[in-house]
Each structure stands twice: as structure tokens, then as C-alpha cells.
Design a protein around this motif. Structure first.
Motif, mmCIF file in Angstrom:
data_model
loop_
_atom_site.group_PDB
_atom_site.id
_atom_site.type_symbol
_atom_site.label_atom_id
_atom_site.label_comp_id
_atom_site.label_asym_id
_atom_site.label_seq_id
_atom_site.Cartn_x
_atom_site.Cartn_y
_atom_site.Cartn_z
ATOM 1 N N PHE A 1 -4.929 29.184 -17.270
ATOM 2 C CA PHE A 1 -4.590 29.075 -15.855
ATOM 3 C C PHE A 1 -4.121 27.666 -15.575
ATOM 4 C CE2 PHE A 1 -8.136 32.299 -14.909
ATOM 5 C CZ PHE A 1 -7.255 33.353 -14.808
ATOM 6 N N ILE A 2 -3.030 27.546 -14.849
ATOM 7 C CA ILE A 2 -2.564 26.251 -14.361
ATOM 8 C C ILE A 2 -2.253 26.438 -12.883
ATOM 9 C CG2 ILE A 2 -0.814 24.449 -14.500
ATOM 10 C CD1 ILE A 2 -0.339 25.290 -17.411
ATOM 11 N N GLU A 3 -2.759 25.523 -12.075
ATOM 12 C CA GLU A 3 -2.551 25.624 -10.637
ATOM 13 C C GLU A 3 -2.208 24.243 -10.083
ATOM 14 O OE1 GLU A 3 -5.022 27.887 -7.271
ATOM 15 O OE2 GLU A 3 -6.136 26.237 -8.185
ATOM 16 N N GLN A 4 -1.194 24.177 -9.249
ATOM 17 C CA GLN A 4 -0.882 22.951 -8.528
ATOM 18 C C GLN A 4 -1.201 23.200 -7.071
ATOM 19 O OE1 GLN A 4 3.150 21.450 -8.761
ATOM 20 N NE2 GLN A 4 2.798 20.110 -7.035
ATOM 21 N N GLU A 5 -2.343 22.684 -6.654
ATOM 22 C CA GLU A 5 -2.837 22.878 -5.296
ATOM 23 C C GLU A 5 -2.434 24.256 -4.791
ATOM 24 O OE1 GLU A 5 -3.209 18.564 -3.454
ATOM 25 O OE2 GLU A 5 -1.188 19.041 -4.115
ATOM 26 N N ASP A 6 -1.813 24.338 -3.632
ATOM 27 C CA ASP A 6 -1.392 25.636 -3.117
ATOM 28 C C ASP A 6 0.104 25.861 -3.302
ATOM 29 O OD1 ASP A 6 -3.898 26.505 -2.300
ATOM 30 O OD2 ASP A 6 -3.754 25.456 -0.385
ATOM 31 N N ALA A 7 0.741 25.068 -4.172
ATOM 32 C CA ALA A 7 2.184 25.181 -4.366
ATOM 33 C C ALA A 7 2.547 26.339 -5.301
ATOM 34 C CB ALA A 7 2.748 23.880 -4.918
ATOM 35 N N MET B 1 0.846 -1.182 0.000
ATOM 36 C CA MET B 1 0.000 0.000 0.000
ATOM 37 C C MET B 1 0.886 1.238 0.000
ATOM 38 S SD MET B 1 -3.261 0.697 2.305
ATOM 39 C CE MET B 1 -3.006 1.898 3.572
ATOM 40 N N THR B 2 0.578 2.160 -0.849
ATOM 41 C CA THR B 2 1.375 3.368 -0.971
ATOM 42 C C THR B 2 0.694 4.511 -0.255
ATOM 43 O OG1 THR B 2 1.659 2.588 -3.233
ATOM 44 C CG2 THR B 2 2.696 4.641 -2.665
ATOM 45 N N SER B 3 1.476 5.272 0.465
ATOM 46 C CA SER B 3 0.892 6.426 1.145
ATOM 47 C C SER B 3 1.313 7.717 0.469
ATOM 48 C CB SER B 3 1.317 6.449 2.614
ATOM 49 O OG SER B 3 2.724 6.571 2.692
ATOM 50 N N GLY B 4 1.782 7.594 -0.777
ATOM 51 C CA GLY B 4 2.221 8.775 -1.535
ATOM 52 C C GLY B 4 1.070 9.710 -1.808
ATOM 53 N N ARG B 5 1.386 10.970 -1.854
ATOM 54 C CA ARG B 5 0.395 12.012 -2.082
ATOM 55 C C ARG B 5 0.220 12.241 -3.576
ATOM 56 N NH1 ARG B 5 -1.585 17.021 0.310
ATOM 57 N NH2 ARG B 5 -0.917 18.499 -1.236
ATOM 58 N N VAL B 6 -0.990 12.337 -4.009
ATOM 59 C CA VAL B 6 -1.292 12.589 -5.411
ATOM 60 C C VAL B 6 -1.260 14.101 -5.639
ATOM 61 C CG1 VAL B 6 -3.046 12.404 -7.205
ATOM 62 C CG2 VAL B 6 -2.718 10.537 -5.591
ATOM 63 N N THR B 7 -0.548 14.511 -6.662
ATOM 64 C CA THR B 7 -0.476 15.925 -7.005
ATOM 65 C C THR B 7 -1.718 16.287 -7.800
ATOM 66 O OG1 THR B 7 1.915 15.799 -7.088
ATOM 67 C CG2 THR B 7 0.899 17.678 -8.146
ATOM 68 N N VAL B 8 -2.388 17.341 -7.363
ATOM 69 C CA VAL B 8 -3.616 17.763 -8.012
ATOM 70 C C VAL B 8 -3.377 19.068 -8.764
ATOM 71 C CG1 VAL B 8 -6.015 18.455 -7.659
ATOM 72 C CG2 VAL B 8 -5.003 16.680 -6.227
ATOM 73 N N TYR B 9 -3.699 19.022 -10.050
ATOM 74 C CA TYR B 9 -3.583 20.196 -10.901
ATOM 75 C C TYR B 9 -4.970 20.625 -11.342
ATOM 76 C CZ TYR B 9 1.387 19.217 -11.530
ATOM 77 O OH TYR B 9 2.716 19.000 -11.326
ATOM 78 N N PHE B 10 -5.095 21.904 -11.615
ATOM 79 C CA PHE B 10 -6.295 22.433 -12.238
ATOM 80 C C PHE B 10 -5.835 23.301 -13.397
ATOM 81 C CE2 PHE B 10 -9.218 26.029 -12.795
ATOM 82 C CZ PHE B 10 -10.338 25.327 -13.210
ATOM 83 N N ALA B 11 -6.453 23.137 -14.531
ATOM 84 C CA ALA B 11 -6.128 23.954 -15.696
ATOM 85 C C ALA B 11 -7.421 24.376 -16.374
ATOM 86 C CB ALA B 11 -5.252 23.178 -16.672
ATOM 87 N N ALA B 12 -7.460 25.616 -16.795
ATOM 88 C CA ALA B 12 -8.642 26.133 -17.488
ATOM 89 C C ALA B 12 -8.218 27.215 -18.470
ATOM 90 C CB ALA B 12 -9.643 26.715 -16.485
ATOM 91 N N LEU B 13 -9.040 27.391 -19.472
ATOM 92 C CA LEU B 13 -8.864 28.470 -20.434
ATOM 93 C C LEU B 13 -10.017 29.444 -20.264
ATOM 94 C CD1 LEU B 13 -7.960 26.483 -23.679
ATOM 95 C CD2 LEU B 13 -6.407 27.789 -22.225
ATOM 96 N N LEU B 14 -9.704 30.721 -20.188
ATOM 97 C CA LEU B 14 -10.716 31.772 -20.140
ATOM 98 C C LEU B 14 -10.556 32.617 -21.391
ATOM 99 C CD1 LEU B 14 -10.639 33.133 -16.480
ATOM 100 C CD2 LEU B 14 -12.533 32.008 -17.618
#
Length: 180
Positions: free
Chosen positions: A54-60, A1-14
């Protein structure tokens, strides 16, 4: 079992239109370069009007790419060092943005004695050159949204929920939230 964190990205075009802003959620799976992202933005454009990617990686970190017709894209990244550790961030961190000469990389490739003295080879995934560290903090065109309702001063202090704050300043928070 892996406890690694999944990186979450959000991308959108306006895309700016006569009637306001139109947003679309966008997949970056096929985007490998800034040119690919620019082409994607231009496809979303109505009458060569402004398109923001727009590209966002969580709060990083977050990045904004502005495409106005056929002009070169303008880029702002909230934290260059954090973006450098991200595959999507690497797309935005061009040599020009970092103030690097792309010919320097070519010179290093031509230098054949790079690993002869027992120096370990650099990991292929480690894209940041130790001789040229990526600076922490904002990088790029901090005036990218000035004429759209968000000043440079407002942009450079954003951290959490940056894209929501930008959308609010541009008057399109409902449109962005619809694709989030």
C-alpha cells in the motif's frame, strides 16, 4: 522561513499467512522501480502467499500493488494524474499500465532536432510527456482485491481513508493500524 507544505506518504506491506495478515511499515527510500517494490513484497511473503503493498499520499491518491508468488505484480492506482506528480506514484505508473510503448521514448531520444527550433527543454522533474497526458482517475486492475473481500465497485469509489477501508474489508484493520 518556508511555508511550504510537507507531503506525507504512508507505505505498508500486508502479507497473507495461514494465520491471517501480517503487516509491516515499509521505507520506500531505496525503492526506485516497480521491480524494487516487487522484490520488497516478495521478501515479506510467507510461502509465496499474497502480499499487498500500500502506498498513500495523504488524501491525494493511493496505490495497491499485489504480488502473488512469482507472478507479475498487479497494480491499482486511485488517481493516475495525482500519482504522476509524485515520485512514488511514478514508480507505479509503468508504460504498460499507461498503455504506452516504451520504444516511443527511445524514438524521441534519437530525434536530434527536438530543441533546435527554440523549443524549451523539458524540465527533468516533469516526467509527464505533454503529448501523452496521464489520465485523471483510477487506472490499473480494479479487480485486484475481488477474491480478498473488496469488490471492484467498492474499490473505485474510495477516497479518504481508503487504506483503512480496504483493510477493514480484508479483515486486517487492526494489523494495518498497528504499523500506521
Amino acid at each position: 522561513m518556508t511555508s511550504g507544505r510537507v507531503t506525507v506518504y504512508f507505505a505498508a506491506l500486508l502479507a497473507r499467512t495461514e494465520d491471517g495478515w501480517e503487516a509491516s511499515d515499509t521505507e520506500l527510500d531505496d525503492v526506485e522501480t516497480l521491480a524494487d517494490l516487487t522484490d520488497l513484497a516478495r521478501e515479506a511473503s510467507v510461502d509465496d502467499d499474497t502480499v499487498l503493498a500500500f502506498i498513500e499520499q495523504e488524501d491525494a491518491w493511493f496505490g495497491v500493488v499485489r504480488v502473488d508468488g512469482e507472478e507479475d505484480p498487479r497494480i491499482y492506482i486511485s488517481d493516475a494524474a495525482a500519482a504522476a506528480r509524485s515520485s512514488y506514484g511514478e514508480i507505479l505508473l509503468t508504460d504498460e499500465l499507461l498503455g504506452r510503448d516504451p520504444d516511443d521514448d527511445l524514438d524521441r531520444l534519437v530525434d536530434l532536432d527536438g530543441t533546435e527550433d527554440g523549443e524549451p527543454e523539458e524540465d527533468e522533474e516533469d516526467s509527464v510527456d505533454a503529448d501523452e497526458p496521464v489520465p485523471p482517475g483510477p487506472i490499473g486492475d480494479s479487480e485486484i482485491l475481488d477474491d480478498l473481500g473488496m469488490s471492484e465497485k467498492q474499490l473505485v469509489v474510495l477516497d479518504s481513508d481508503a487504506l483503512g477501508t480496504i483493510a477493514e474489508a480484508l479483515g486486517c484493520v487492526d494489523v494495518l493500524e498497528a504499523v500506521r
